[in-house]
Design a protein around this motif. Structure first.
Motif, PDB file in Angstrom:
ATOM      1  N   GLY A  65       0.815  -1.253  -0.022  1.00  0.00           N
ATOM      2  CA  GLY A  65      -0.067   0.024  -0.076  1.00  0.00           C
ATOM      3  C   GLY A  65       0.865   1.211  -0.153  1.00  0.00           C
ATOM      4  N   ASN A  66       2.288   1.184  -0.038  1.00  0.00           N
ATOM      5  CA  ASN A  66       3.027   2.380   0.115  1.00  0.00           C
ATOM      6  C   ASN A  66       3.438   2.698  -1.338  1.00  0.00           C
ATOM      7  N   SER A  67       2.902   4.023  -1.552  1.00  0.00           N
ATOM      8  CA  SER A  67       3.105   4.661  -3.032  1.00  0.00           C
ATOM      9  C   SER A  67       3.427   6.082  -2.692  1.00  0.00           C
ATOM     10  N   PRO A  68       4.447   6.616  -3.417  1.00  0.00           N
ATOM     11  CA  PRO A  68       4.837   7.873  -3.501  1.00  0.00           C
ATOM     12  C   PRO A  68       3.618   8.815  -3.707  1.00  0.00           C
ATOM     13  N   LEU A  69       2.434   8.205  -4.633  1.00  0.00           N
ATOM     14  CA  LEU A  69       1.451   8.974  -5.160  1.00  0.00           C
ATOM     15  C   LEU A  69       0.306   8.903  -4.240  1.00  0.00           C
ATOM     16  N   GLN A  70       0.558   8.390  -3.105  1.00  0.00           N
ATOM     17  CA  GLN A  70      -0.639   8.167  -2.110  1.00  0.00           C
ATOM     18  C   GLN A  70      -1.163   9.553  -1.795  1.00  0.00           C
ATOM     19  N   GLY A  71      -2.461   9.796  -1.424  1.00  0.00           N
ATOM     20  CA  GLY A  71      -2.867  11.021  -1.032  1.00  0.00           C
ATOM     21  C   GLY A  71      -3.611  11.962  -2.012  1.00  0.00           C
ATOM     22  N   PRO A  72      -3.939  12.851  -2.072  1.00  0.00           N
ATOM     23  CA  PRO A  72      -4.554  14.059  -3.179  1.00  0.00           C
ATOM     24  C   PRO A  72      -3.598  13.799  -4.268  1.00  0.00           C
ATOM     25  N   ASN A  73      -4.040  13.920  -5.451  1.00  0.00           N
ATOM     26  CA  ASN A  73      -3.204  14.219  -6.670  1.00  0.00           C
ATOM     27  C   ASN A  73      -3.540  15.672  -7.190  1.00  0.00           C
ATOM     28  N   ASP A  74      -2.488  16.000  -7.362  1.00  0.00           N
ATOM     29  CA  ASP A  74      -2.380  17.344  -8.006  1.00  0.00           C
ATOM     30  C   ASP A  74      -1.936  17.270  -9.736  1.00  0.00           C
ATOM     31  N   PRO A  75      -3.051  17.439 -10.397  1.00  0.00           N
ATOM     32  CA  PRO A  75      -3.139  17.139 -11.798  1.00  0.00           C
ATOM     33  C   PRO A  75      -2.052  17.922 -12.523  1.00  0.00           C
ATOM     34  N   ARG A  76      -1.575  19.051 -11.872  1.00  0.00           N
ATOM     35  CA  ARG A  76      -0.460  19.791 -12.653  1.00  0.00           C
ATOM     36  C   ARG A  76       0.882  19.006 -12.755  1.00  0.00           C
ATOM     37  N   PHE A  77       1.091  18.011 -11.515  1.00  0.00           N
ATOM     38  CA  PHE A  77       1.989  17.075 -12.047  1.00  0.00           C
ATOM     39  C   PHE A  77       1.914  15.700 -12.889  1.00  0.00           C
ATOM     40  N   GLY A  78       0.419  15.222 -12.641  1.00  0.00           N
ATOM     41  CA  GLY A  78       0.222  14.057 -13.546  1.00  0.00           C
ATOM     42  C   GLY A  78      -1.241  13.556 -12.877  1.00  0.00           C
ATOM     43  N   PRO A  79      -1.653  12.255 -13.907  1.00  0.00           N
ATOM     44  CA  PRO A  79      -2.952  11.957 -13.590  1.00  0.00           C
ATOM     45  C   PRO A  79      -3.072  11.017 -12.395  1.00  0.00           C
ATOM     46  N   ARG A  80      -4.312  10.912 -11.933  1.00  0.00           N
ATOM     47  CA  ARG A  80      -4.597  10.194 -10.487  1.00  0.00           C
ATOM     48  C   ARG A  80      -4.143   8.928 -10.780  1.00  0.00           C
ATOM     49  N   PHE A  81      -4.402   8.180 -11.594  1.00  0.00           N
ATOM     50  CA  PHE A  81      -3.999   6.835 -11.904  1.00  0.00           C
ATOM     51  C   PHE A  81      -3.078   6.486 -13.092  1.00  0.00           C
ATOM     52  N   PRO A  82      -1.891   6.790 -12.962  1.00  0.00           N
ATOM     53  CA  PRO A  82      -0.934   6.642 -13.886  1.00  0.00           C
ATOM     54  C   PRO A  82      -0.745   4.966 -14.391  1.00  0.00           C
ATOM     55  N   ALA A  83      -0.423   5.155 -15.627  1.00  0.00           N
ATOM     56  CA  ALA A  83      -0.106   3.761 -16.012  1.00  0.00           C
ATOM     57  C   ALA A  83       1.468   3.644 -16.033  1.00  0.00           C
ATOM     58  N   LEU A  84       1.865   2.598 -15.451  1.00  0.00           N
ATOM     59  CA  LEU A  84       3.423   2.262 -15.300  1.00  0.00           C
ATOM     60  C   LEU A  84       3.879   1.082 -16.258  1.00  0.00           C
ATOM     61  N   VAL A  85       3.188   0.746 -17.303  1.00  0.00           N
ATOM     62  CA  VAL A  85       3.799  -0.383 -18.341  1.00  0.00           C
ATOM     63  C   VAL A  85       4.696   0.622 -18.985  1.00  0.00           C
ATOM     64  N   ASN A  86       5.935  -0.081 -19.693  1.00  0.00           N
ATOM     65  CA  ASN A  86       6.761   0.744 -20.294  1.00  0.00           C
ATOM     66  C   ASN A  86       7.436   1.749 -19.563  1.00  0.00           C
ATOM     67  N   SER A  87       7.644   1.674 -18.295  1.00  0.00           N
ATOM     68  CA  SER A  87       8.248   3.147 -17.643  1.00  0.00           C
ATOM     69  C   SER A  87       9.688   3.207 -17.926  1.00  0.00           C
ATOM     70  N   TYR A  88      10.147   2.224 -18.212  1.00  0.00           N
ATOM     71  CA  TYR A  88      11.667   2.063 -18.494  1.00  0.00           C
ATOM     72  C   TYR A  88      12.093   2.339 -20.183  1.00  0.00           C
ATOM     73  N   ASN A  89      12.621   3.395 -20.483  1.00  0.00           N
ATOM     74  CA  ASN A  89      12.770   3.807 -21.961  1.00  0.00           C
ATOM     75  C   ASN A  89      13.517   2.762 -22.560  1.00  0.00           C
ATOM     76  N   LYS A  90      12.741   2.234 -23.743  1.00  0.00           N
ATOM     77  CA  LYS A  90      13.561   0.965 -24.514  1.00  0.00           C
ATOM     78  C   LYS A  90      14.551   1.650 -25.212  1.00  0.00           C
ATOM     79  N   ASP A  91      14.281   2.604 -25.915  1.00  0.00           N
ATOM     80  CA  ASP A  91      15.482   3.226 -26.604  1.00  0.00           C
ATOM     81  C   ASP A  91      16.811   3.625 -25.842  1.00  0.00           C
TER      82      ASP A  91
END
Ligand SMILES: Nc1nc2ncn(CCNC(CO)CO)c2c(=O)[nH]1
Length: 289
Positions: free
Chosen positions: A143-169
């Motif tokens: 249950g520990n996430s750095p994104l826990q708590g209120p989301n500020d949309p100026r940083f990013g979405p409430r539920f970010p997708a994390l597939v392909n987080s590591y740039n293949k190129d």
């Protein structure tokens, strides 16, 4: 409370760094244990001790200096954290990874995250480099996430997708650079997992991690990567393997991890790590100056 970092506080810190350095960094580097030399490569550095940055946390781990270094490397403007914050210091994950958001508001588009880690994959030797292509967020399982708590949309979405987080190129470029450096047999691609620490793992935990397909284990990086992806940075991350983790019960003492050994291995592999990072930064900069 003082452990949360609203957008305005992050903005204030970023403005402090931008005004103080007069630079707009494009690449952010987080130096792992004993890898502070990555920041020592930076030319014309503007140095900001963490204690002197308003509202910035301070690092308490031996081998982690505690300063931001802004300057140029291979022509690119970079911003490096010499010393990072860890969950085991008692800092919440949002506090550990708030420097990534500061980097974002300073203009950083690429995050290079480095760490020292224990090798679980038996093919890994001490001193090898594992390019991260994915992670298992063990702290997130609880249950520990750095994104826990209120989301500020100026940083990013409430539920970010994390597939392909590591740039293949960037991974492919790093593999090519490894070949050019003649260290391809010491470069691997694998899955990293972050545990809370400060204790090292038990054998049962290492067996479980191995069963999950984890190749290297540490106490950092995952929450920084989640925060970086949340605000749409490109991520390149690698682990310097500083010890081989036992995954069978035996009374051999030499497989026990210890911090002195971690620092010693990092010291004698820092040259290769610096070479890899600076060549990759040069490629990024040449591709779009
Ligand atoms: N088995 C094992 N070997 C490791 N070598 C480095 N680290 C990363 C943790 N580094 C700490 C203490 O060395 C400092 O942040 C680890 C780890 O977490 N587990």
């Amino acid at each position: 409370n003082e452990d949360t970092y609203p957008y305005e506080v992050i903005e204030e810190i970023a403005d402090f760094i931008t005004k103080g350095s007069g630079m707009r960094p494009r690449i952010g580097i987080i130096c792992g244990s004993g890898l502070g030399s990555l920041a020592d490569m930076i030319q014309d550095p503007k140095i900001f001790e963490y204690e002197k940055i308003p509202n910035f946390p301070v690092s308490t781990v031996e081998g982690h200096a505690g300063r931001l270094v802004v300057g140029t490397l291979e022509g690119a403007t970079v911003m490096a954290m010499q010393g990072r914050f860890h969950f085991y210091e008692g800092y919440p994950l949002a506090k550990c990874s708030m420097p990534v958001r500061v980097m974002k508001l300073c203009g950083v588009e690429y995050l290079f995250a480095t760490n020292a880690a224990g090798g679980i994959n038996p093919r890994f030797a001490v001193g090898d480099i594992m390019l991260m292509h994915d992670h298992v967020n063990m702290l997130g399982f609880a249950g520990n996430s750095p994104l826990q708590g209120p989301n500020d949309p100026r940083f990013g979405p409430r539920f970010p997708a994390l597939v392909n987080s590591y740039n293949k190129d960037l991974i492919n470029k790093a593999i090519e650079i490894g070949k050019a450096m003649g260290i391809e047999s010491n470069i691997h691609v694998g899955v990293y997992s972050c545990l809370g620490g400060p204790n090292y793992e038990t054998i049962a935990e290492l067996k479980a991690l191995r069963m999950m397909g984890v190749d290297a284990v540490g106490m950092s990086t995952v929450h920084e990567v989640i925060t970086a992806r949340h605000c749409d940075m490109k991520v390149f991350a690698f682990s310097l393997i500083t010890n081989k983790c036992a995954t069978e019960y035996s009374d051999k003492k030499d497989e026990e991890a210890n911090h002195e050994e971690v620092m010693a291995v990092a010291k004698n592999r820092q040259k290769a790590c610096c070479e890899l990072v600076s060549r990759l930064i040069r490629e990024i900069h040449m591709a779009s100056p």
